[in-house]
Design a protein around this motif. Structure first.
Motif, PDB file in Angstrom:
ATOM      1  N   GLN A 170       0.812  -1.227   0.000  1.00 35.36           N
ATOM      2  CA  GLN A 170       0.000   0.000   0.000  1.00 35.36           C
ATOM      3  C   GLN A 170       0.838   1.265   0.000  1.00 35.36           C
ATOM      4  OE1 GLN A 170      -3.444   0.170   2.869  1.00 35.36           O
ATOM      5  NE2 GLN A 170      -2.742  -1.902   3.304  1.00 35.36           N
ATOM      6  N   TYR A 171       1.978   1.248   0.687  1.00 38.64           N
ATOM      7  CA  TYR A 171       2.690   2.513   0.927  1.00 38.64           C
ATOM      8  C   TYR A 171       4.062   2.597   0.255  1.00 38.64           C
ATOM      9  CZ  TYR A 171      -1.206   3.204   3.939  1.00 38.64           C
ATOM     10  OH  TYR A 171      -2.497   3.334   4.392  1.00 38.64           O
ATOM     11  N   ALA A 172       4.362   1.659  -0.638  1.00 37.84           N
ATOM     12  CA  ALA A 172       5.632   1.745  -1.380  1.00 37.84           C
ATOM     13  C   ALA A 172       5.671   3.062  -2.160  1.00 37.84           C
ATOM     14  CB  ALA A 172       5.764   0.547  -2.321  1.00 37.84           C
ATOM     15  N   LYS A 173       4.522   3.481  -2.662  1.00 32.21           N
ATOM     16  CA  LYS A 173       4.451   4.727  -3.446  1.00 32.21           C
ATOM     17  C   LYS A 173       4.846   5.948  -2.599  1.00 32.21           C
ATOM     18  CE  LYS A 173      -0.525   5.526  -2.504  1.00 32.21           C
ATOM     19  NZ  LYS A 173      -0.340   5.370  -1.090  1.00 32.21           N
ATOM     20  N   ASP A 174       4.728   5.829  -1.288  1.00 31.89           N
ATOM     21  CA  ASP A 174       5.091   6.931  -0.383  1.00 31.89           C
ATOM     22  C   ASP A 174       6.510   6.767   0.168  1.00 31.89           C
ATOM     23  OD1 ASP A 174       2.544   8.078  -0.628  1.00 31.89           O
ATOM     24  OD2 ASP A 174       1.749   6.782   0.972  1.00 31.89           O
ATOM     25  N   ASN A 175       7.235   5.814  -0.394  1.00 33.93           N
ATOM     26  CA  ASN A 175       8.593   5.548   0.072  1.00 33.93           C
ATOM     27  C   ASN A 175       8.632   5.056   1.531  1.00 33.93           C
ATOM     28  OD1 ASN A 175      11.393   5.408  -0.330  1.00 33.93           O
ATOM     29  ND2 ASN A 175      11.687   7.455   0.553  1.00 33.93           N
ATOM     30  N   ILE A 176       7.539   4.410   1.916  1.00 35.15           N
ATOM     31  CA  ILE A 176       7.533   3.782   3.248  1.00 35.15           C
ATOM     32  C   ILE A 176       7.764   2.289   3.034  1.00 35.15           C
ATOM     33  CG2 ILE A 176       6.187   3.276   5.333  1.00 35.15           C
ATOM     34  CD1 ILE A 176       4.609   5.904   4.742  1.00 35.15           C
ATOM     35  N   ARG A 177       8.878   1.807   3.562  1.00 33.75           N
ATOM     36  CA  ARG A 177       9.223   0.389   3.415  1.00 33.75           C
ATOM     37  C   ARG A 177       8.794  -0.371   4.670  1.00 33.75           C
ATOM     38  NH1 ARG A 177      14.089   0.176   4.055  1.00 33.75           N
ATOM     39  NH2 ARG A 177      14.473   2.369   4.470  1.00 33.75           N
ATOM     40  N   VAL A 178       8.239  -1.544   4.439  1.00 29.45           N
ATOM     41  CA  VAL A 178       7.686  -2.314   5.564  1.00 29.45           C
ATOM     42  C   VAL A 178       8.214  -3.742   5.488  1.00 29.45           C
ATOM     43  CG1 VAL A 178       5.575  -2.926   6.792  1.00 29.45           C
ATOM     44  CG2 VAL A 178       5.602  -0.910   5.307  1.00 29.45           C
ATOM     45  N   LEU A 225      17.225  -3.800   7.669  1.00 27.46           N
ATOM     46  CA  LEU A 225      15.885  -3.585   7.091  1.00 27.46           C
ATOM     47  C   LEU A 225      15.515  -2.105   7.103  1.00 27.46           C
ATOM     48  CD1 LEU A 225      14.039  -6.652   8.673  1.00 27.46           C
ATOM     49  CD2 LEU A 225      14.729  -6.391   6.275  1.00 27.46           C
ATOM     50  N   ALA A 226      15.980  -1.386   8.120  1.00 32.22           N
ATOM     51  CA  ALA A 226      15.696   0.064   8.184  1.00 32.22           C
ATOM     52  C   ALA A 226      16.505   0.818   7.132  1.00 32.22           C
ATOM     53  CB  ALA A 226      16.020   0.591   9.584  1.00 32.22           C
ATOM     54  N   GLU A 227      17.734   0.382   6.917  1.00 34.10           N
ATOM     55  CA  GLU A 227      18.627   1.150   6.040  1.00 34.10           C
ATOM     56  C   GLU A 227      18.459   0.829   4.561  1.00 34.10           C
ATOM     57  OE1 GLU A 227      22.555   2.057   8.793  1.00 34.10           O
ATOM     58  OE2 GLU A 227      22.568   0.253   7.579  1.00 34.10           O
ATOM     59  N   ASN A 228      18.211  -0.441   4.242  1.00 29.34           N
ATOM     60  CA  ASN A 228      18.292  -0.860   2.840  1.00 29.34           C
ATOM     61  C   ASN A 228      17.058  -0.409   2.040  1.00 29.34           C
ATOM     62  OD1 ASN A 228      17.960  -2.754   0.443  1.00 29.34           O
ATOM     63  ND2 ASN A 228      20.044  -3.142   1.128  1.00 29.34           N
ATOM     64  N   GLU A 229      17.296   0.461   1.077  1.00 27.17           N
ATOM     65  CA  GLU A 229      16.174   1.120   0.397  1.00 27.17           C
ATOM     66  C   GLU A 229      15.536   0.288  -0.715  1.00 27.17           C
ATOM     67  OE1 GLU A 229      17.267   5.135  -0.536  1.00 27.17           O
ATOM     68  OE2 GLU A 229      17.437   5.627   1.588  1.00 27.17           O
ATOM     69  N   PHE A 230      16.081  -0.908  -0.993  1.00 27.47           N
ATOM     70  CA  PHE A 230      15.455  -1.774  -2.002  1.00 27.47           C
ATOM     71  C   PHE A 230      14.751  -2.962  -1.345  1.00 27.47           C
ATOM     72  CE2 PHE A 230      15.708  -4.543  -5.958  1.00 27.47           C
ATOM     73  CZ  PHE A 230      14.790  -3.779  -6.677  1.00 27.47           C
ATOM     74  N   THR A 231      14.602  -2.869  -0.029  1.00 27.54           N
ATOM     75  CA  THR A 231      13.979  -3.982   0.702  1.00 27.54           C
ATOM     76  C   THR A 231      12.637  -3.548   1.262  1.00 27.54           C
ATOM     77  OG1 THR A 231      16.158  -4.790   1.332  1.00 27.54           O
ATOM     78  CG2 THR A 231      14.313  -5.634   2.593  1.00 27.54           C
ATOM     79  N   THR A 232      11.575  -4.183   0.803  1.00 28.54           N
ATOM     80  CA  THR A 232      10.257  -3.965   1.409  1.00 28.54           C
ATOM     81  C   THR A 232       9.389  -5.201   1.186  1.00 28.54           C
ATOM     82  OG1 THR A 232       8.477  -2.362   1.736  1.00 28.54           O
ATOM     83  CG2 THR A 232       9.076  -2.834  -0.575  1.00 28.54           C
ATOM     84  N   GLY A 233       8.451  -5.424   2.093  1.00 30.86           N
ATOM     85  CA  GLY A 233       7.515  -6.546   1.971  1.00 30.86           C
ATOM     86  C   GLY A 233       8.130  -7.899   2.296  1.00 30.86           C
ATOM     87  N   THR A 234       9.336  -7.879   2.831  1.00 32.05           N
ATOM     88  CA  THR A 234      10.029  -9.148   3.073  1.00 32.05           C
ATOM     89  C   THR A 234       9.972  -9.536   4.553  1.00 32.05           C
ATOM     90  OG1 THR A 234      12.046 -10.355   2.539  1.00 32.05           O
ATOM     91  CG2 THR A 234      12.359  -8.249   3.588  1.00 32.05           C
ATOM     92  N   THR A 235      10.074 -10.833   4.794  1.00 31.00           N
ATOM     93  CA  THR A 235      10.317 -11.311   6.162  1.00 31.00           C
ATOM     94  C   THR A 235      11.705 -11.929   6.162  1.00 31.00           C
ATOM     95  OG1 THR A 235       7.986 -11.710   6.687  1.00 31.00           O
ATOM     96  CG2 THR A 235       9.602 -12.975   7.925  1.00 31.00           C
ATOM     97  N   LEU A 236      12.576 -11.340   6.928  1.00 33.17           N
ATOM     98  CA  LEU A 236      13.960 -11.807   6.978  1.00 33.17           C
ATOM     99  C   LEU A 236      14.126 -12.786   8.144  1.00 33.17           C
ATOM    100  CD1 LEU A 236      16.915 -11.650   6.067  1.00 33.17           C
ATOM    101  CD2 LEU A 236      17.157  -9.555   7.404  1.00 33.17           C
ATOM    102  N   LEU A 237      14.358 -14.044   7.799  1.00 36.68           N
ATOM    103  CA  LEU A 237      14.574 -15.070   8.824  1.00 36.68           C
ATOM    104  C   LEU A 237      15.998 -14.976   9.354  1.00 36.68           C
ATOM    105  CD1 LEU A 237      12.772 -17.821   6.814  1.00 36.68           C
ATOM    106  CD2 LEU A 237      12.240 -17.393   9.226  1.00 36.68           C
ATOM    107  N   VAL A 238      16.128 -14.867  10.661  1.00 37.50           N
ATOM    108  CA  VAL A 238      17.455 -14.858  11.291  1.00 37.50           C
ATOM    109  C   VAL A 238      17.376 -15.937  12.369  1.00 37.50           C
ATOM    110  CG1 VAL A 238      19.200 -13.414  12.430  1.00 37.50           C
ATOM    111  CG2 VAL A 238      17.552 -12.359  10.872  1.00 37.50           C
ATOM    112  N   ASP A 239      17.633 -17.181  11.963  1.00 35.55           N
ATOM    113  CA  ASP A 239      17.163 -18.292  12.798  1.00 35.55           C
ATOM    114  C   ASP A 239      18.147 -19.452  12.969  1.00 35.55           C
ATOM    115  OD1 ASP A 239      17.069 -19.486  10.322  1.00 35.55           O
ATOM    116  OD2 ASP A 239      14.953 -20.040  10.410  1.00 35.55           O
ATOM    117  N   GLY A 240      19.420 -19.225  12.663  1.00 34.84           N
ATOM    118  CA  GLY A 240      20.402 -20.300  12.859  1.00 34.84           C
ATOM    119  C   GLY A 240      20.063 -21.572  12.101  1.00 34.84           C
ATOM    120  N   GLY A 241      19.299 -21.430  11.033  1.00 32.27           N
ATOM    121  CA  GLY A 241      18.960 -22.577  10.190  1.00 32.27           C
ATOM    122  C   GLY A 241      17.695 -23.322  10.595  1.00 32.27           C
ATOM    123  N   TYR A 242      16.972 -22.838  11.604  1.00 37.83           N
ATOM    124  CA  TYR A 242      15.797 -23.549  12.147  1.00 37.83           C
ATOM    125  C   TYR A 242      14.807 -23.939  11.055  1.00 37.83           C
ATOM    126  CZ  TYR A 242      11.973 -24.360  15.574  1.00 37.83           C
ATOM    127  OH  TYR A 242      10.969 -24.889  16.337  1.00 37.83           O
TER     128      TYR A 242
END
Ligand code: NAI
Length: 245
Positions: A170-178, A225-242
Motif C-alpha cells: 500500500q505505501y511503497a508509493k510513499d517511500n515507506i518500506r515495511v 531492514l531500516a537502512e536498505n532502500e530496495f527492501t520492502t515486503g520481506t520477512t527476513l529469517l534470522v534463525d540459525g537454520g531452524y
C-alpha cells in the motif's frame, strides 16, 4: 536510508531484542523512544543507553490504540519527526489449544498482532509528512512453521507476516518500506536457560547452528531492514537454520 538524526520508536525496548535494537539505532546516530509497558526495565534502558545518544522512555501498552497513538505524537513533539517504527513488543502463552482460554488467546493476539496495526496506522501519516520511512515488525520462525503448544502465538506471528506485505504494497508509493524480522529462539527475557530448564537444550538442538541467537544478531538485521532502500515486503529469517530443515 541513513539513520543519523532519524527518529525511531522501539516497542518492547526495555528488554531483549528491543533493547539491543535501541542501542544499535543509537550507535547509528538515530534518536530513540523506547516504548514499553514495564516501567522498571524501560527506565533502566533509558538510563543505561543515554550515554550513546538521545533516548527517551515512555510507558506504553502496545495493545492499547490510544497509547500507540500518543507515543507517535510524543516522538514528533520531542524529536520533530518519525522515520522508523519498530513494532517489536510481544508475548507468548504456552499450552494445549483445547485448554487455552479465549482470554489468553486474545491477549496474545492483541499484544502481538493488533499492536502492528496500531503501530502502522499512526506511524504512516508521520512518515508521509517526511517523505518516507521504515516500519519493521518482529515476526518469528513461528510465523512460518507450527509449534504444538503455541497456537495463539503461531496465529499472531503468521498474521504479522501478511500484515507486513499488505502495508508494504500500500505505501511503497510513499517511500515507506515495511519489513519483518523473524528470529529463531533468542536469549531474552522470555527465552533463557533459567526460565526454560531442560527445555533450553531441546531448543538448542532445533537450531542447526548449535546455539540460540543473541539479541544483537537480530538488532543487526533490523538495522539492515531500516537502512536498505530496495527492501520492502520481506520477512527476513534470522534463525540459525531452524526453518531450513
Ligand atoms: P523480551 O521478553 O526480552 O522483551 C519483550 C519486551 O516487550 C519486554 O520489555 C516487555 O515488557 C515488552 N512488552 C510485552 N508486552 C508489552 C505490551 N503490551 N506493551 C508494551 N511492551 C510490552 O522478549 P524478546 O525475545 O526480546 O521479544 C521481542 C519480540 O521478539 C517479541 O515480539 C517476540 O515474540 C519476538 N520473538 C522472540 C523470540 C525469542 O526467542 N526471544 C523468537 C522469535 C520472536
Amino acid at each position: 536510508m541513513e539513520l543519523k538524526d532519524k527518529v525511531a520508536i522501539v516497542t518492547g525496548g526495555g528488554s531483549g531484542i528491543g533493547l539491543a535494537t535501541a542501542k544499535a539505532f543509537l550507535d547509528k546516530g538515530a534518536k530513540v523512544i523506547v516504548a514499553d509497558y514495564n516501567e522498571e526495565s524501560g527506565k533502566k534502558a533509558e538510563e543505561s543507553l543515554k550515554q550513546y545518544g538521545d533516548i527517551l522512555f515512555e510507558k506504553v501498552d502496545v495493545s492499547v490504540e490510544e497509547d500507540v497513538k500518543n507515543v507517535v505524537a510524543l516522538a514528533v513533539e520531542k524529536f520533530g519527526r518519525l522515520d522508523v517504527m519498530f513494532n517489536n513488543a510481544g508475548i507468548g502463552v504456552q499450552g494445549e489449544t483445547h485448554k487455552l482460554s479465549y482470554e489468553d488467546y486474545n491477549k496474545v493476539i492483541k499484544v502481538n498482532q493488533d499492536s502492528v496495526f496500531f503501530g502502522s496506522k499512526y506511524a504512516i501519516p508521520e512518515m508521509q509528512k517526511v517523505g518516507g520511512g521504515a516500519i519493521i515488525n518482529t515476526a518469528s520462525i513461528l510465523g512460518s512453521v507450527g509449534e504444538p503448544t503455541a497456537f495463539a502465538y503461531n496465529a499472531s506471528k503468521g498474521a504479522v507476516n501478511l500484515m507486513t506485505k499488505s502495508v508494504a504494497l500500500q505505501y511503497a508509493k510513499d517511500n515507506i518500506r515495511v519489513s519483518a524480522v523473524a528470529p529463531g529462539y533468542v536469549e531474552s527475557g522470555m527465552v533463557n536457560r533459567e526460565a526454560l530448564g531442560d527445555y533450553y537444550e531441546t531448543l538448542v538442538d532445533k537450531h542447526p547452528i548449535g546455539r540460540l541467537g543473541e539479541p544483537e544478531e537480530i538488532a543487526h538485521a533490523v538495522v539492515f531492514l531500516a537502512e536498505n532502500e530496495f527492501t520492502t515486503g520481506t520477512t527476513l529469517l534470522v534463525d540459525g537454520g531452524y526453518t531450513a530443515q
